[in-house]
Design an enzyme around this catalytic site. Sequence first.
Site, PDB file in Angstrom:
ATOM      1  N   LYS A 132       0.875  -1.153  -0.084  1.00  0.00           N
ATOM      2  CA  LYS A 132       0.047  -0.011   0.002  1.00  0.00           C
ATOM      3  C   LYS A 132       1.056   1.290   0.111  1.00  0.00           C
ATOM      4  O   LYS A 132       0.387   2.337  -0.326  1.00  0.00           O
ATOM      5  CB  LYS A 132      -0.784   0.062   1.199  1.00  0.00           C
ATOM      6  CG  LYS A 132      -1.945  -0.946   1.029  1.00  0.00           C
ATOM      7  CD  LYS A 132      -3.182  -0.812   2.362  1.00  0.00           C
ATOM      8  CE  LYS A 132      -4.398  -2.008   2.154  1.00  0.00           C
ATOM      9  NZ  LYS A 132      -3.792  -3.263   2.408  1.00  0.00           N
TER      10      LYS A 132
HETATM   11  C1  LIG Z   1      -4.615  -4.597   1.556  1.00  0.00           C
HETATM   12  C2  LIG Z   1      -3.607  -5.887   1.639  1.00  0.00           C
HETATM   13  C3  LIG Z   1      -4.033  -6.670   0.485  1.00  0.00           C
HETATM   14  C4  LIG Z   1      -5.268  -6.944  -0.185  1.00  0.00           C
HETATM   15  O1  LIG Z   1      -5.103  -5.752  -1.173  1.00  0.00           O
HETATM   16  P1  LIG Z   1      -6.378  -5.577  -2.091  1.00  0.00           P
HETATM   17  O2  LIG Z   1      -5.995  -4.560  -2.928  1.00  0.00           O
HETATM   18  O3  LIG Z   1      -7.445  -4.809  -1.063  1.00  0.00           O
HETATM   19  O4  LIG Z   1      -7.125  -6.701  -2.565  1.00  0.00           O
HETATM   20  C5  LIG Z   1      -3.263  -7.923   0.829  1.00  0.00           C
HETATM   21  N1  LIG Z   1      -2.536  -8.064   1.544  1.00  0.00           N
HETATM   22  C6  LIG Z   1      -1.902  -7.159   2.338  1.00  0.00           C
HETATM   23  C7  LIG Z   1      -0.727  -7.321   3.457  1.00  0.00           C
HETATM   24  C8  LIG Z   1      -2.661  -5.964   2.328  1.00  0.00           C
HETATM   25  O5  LIG Z   1      -2.082  -4.910   3.202  1.00  0.00           O
END
Ligand SMILES: *Cc1c(COP(=O)(O)O)cnc(C)c1O
Length: 433
Positions: A107
Site C-alpha cells: 500500500k
Molecule cells: C490491503 C492488503 C491486501 C489486499 O489488497 P487489495 O488491494 O485490498 O485486494 C493483501 N495483503 C496485504 C498485506 C494488504 O495489506
Amino acid sequence: MNYYSTNKKTSAVSLQEAVVKGLAADKGLFMPATVETLPQEFYDSIDTLSFQETAFRVAEAFFGEDVPADVLRQIVCDTLNFDVPLVRVTEDVYSLELFHGPTLAFKDVGARFMARLLGYFIRKERHGQVDVLVATSGDTGSAVANGFLGVEGIRVHVLYPQGKVSEIQEKQFTTLGRNITAIEVDGTFDDCQALVKAAFMDEELNRHLSLTSANSINVARFLPQAFYYFYAYAQLKRIGKAQNVVVCVPSGNFGNITAGLFAKKMGLPVKRFIAANNRNDIFYRYLQTGTYTPRPSIATIANAMDVGDPSNFARIIDLYGNSHAAITADISGATYTDEQIRETVAQTWRTSGYLLDPHGACGYRALSESLQPGETGIFLETAHPAKFLETVEGIVGERVEVPAKLQAFMKGEKRSLPMHKDFASFKRYLLSL
Ligand SMILES: *Cc1c(COP(=O)(O)O)cnc(C)c1O
C-alpha cells in the site's frame, strides 16, 4: 483525461476532481475514460528500463494529459524510492516483493503516489490547507500516514480503534508527528469509519475545511499499483522467462489485482491472473456461479484480506463489460482456510527457505496449485512477514528477524489524541483546527 463513474449516473470529471472527491457523486468508483495500449517498442525494451522509468511511461498513459511531464516524473521518482525485486522461490515460481517501502507493505506505492499528486493539485490551486481523514483497522493508516508525512498543505487525521490494532501497526502512525495526527477512538473500526463519513456529510465542517479521504478506492492510490506489474514482467524478461506469465494476487478489496488487469489491458503480456482469497471467498464464489453475494467478513490470520464486499468488484465488472465469461477467461480463483495458510507458510519455509507472510501464502499456494508446465508464475508478496510477527513465529517455531525499518518505528514515542466515538467530540476537534 476524464474519469467516469461505474454507476454511470453522473457526468465524467477531471483527474483533479476524481482525486479530491475519491468517490463519484452517485457513489460509483471512478474509471479512466481510456486505457491506452502501450507501443510494442516499449515492451521490446522494457527489460532495459529502470523501475522508475517503466513506471513513468505507465503513469504518462493515465496522467500525462493532466500533469506536466517534469512534475509527473518527480512524483513517480519520489514515490518509488525503493526496489520491488522479483525473487525466485521454486523452479518456476517467483515472489514479487512489494514490502521494501517505508511501512513494509504494497500500500506504500499507492499512498505515496496519491499524497504527492494531491500535493501538486493543492499547490497549483493555491488551495491553502487540505485535511485528509482516514479510518483504519491497522495497515491503511500506516501506509497513508507515512505516504503523506511532510507533504506541504496537507494535514492527515488517522482515526483508529483503541486497543484493536497491533502494537507495530499503532507505532507506524502514532510516532510520526509533523502533519500527522493519530486519533484514538474509544470504539470499533466501524465507529471510526462512521465518524469520517459523518464529517464528510456535515455542511458546517465542509464550509470550514477542505476535507478529503485517502481511501483505497481513490484513482490516485489504485492506478499506480499497475507500475510494478510491468516491472515484474521486465525482470522475468531479463532472465528469459517471460513466456506464459501467470500472476497471482492475494486479494481483499481487489484494488491490487484490478490494477494488474489494467496493465494487461495496456498490452502487458500476462496470460492469466489468479485471485487468491482467504475464507472470505465472495469473489471466488462469483467466479464459480456468476452470482455476486456480499457477506459479513470473517476474521482470519490474513486479516488485510478480511473483506466481505470487495469495493473494486465494480471496477472489474466495468472493465469486462459485465461479462462473467470474459472475467473467468482472464481470472481464476482460490480460497484457503487459516489452517491451510499456516501449513503453506510452514512447508514453504521448510522446503524452500522462503518465509511467506499469511497473505503472500495464499498467493503462493494458489499459484503453485494452478501452474501448468511451460508457465512461469509470479505471486505478489504484499507485506513483510515480520509485520505479522506473532502469527509467523508461531507457525515456523523460530524467531523471525525484524527489519531495521520496523524496529525504528517501535522505538518511537506514541502520541495520540483520545476521542469519544460520538460525532460531537470529533466535530469540535475539527472545528478547532
Ligand atoms: C490491503 C492488503 C491486501 C489486499 O489488497 P487489495 O488491494 O485490498 O485486494 C493483501 N495483503 C496485504 C498485506 C494488504 O495489506
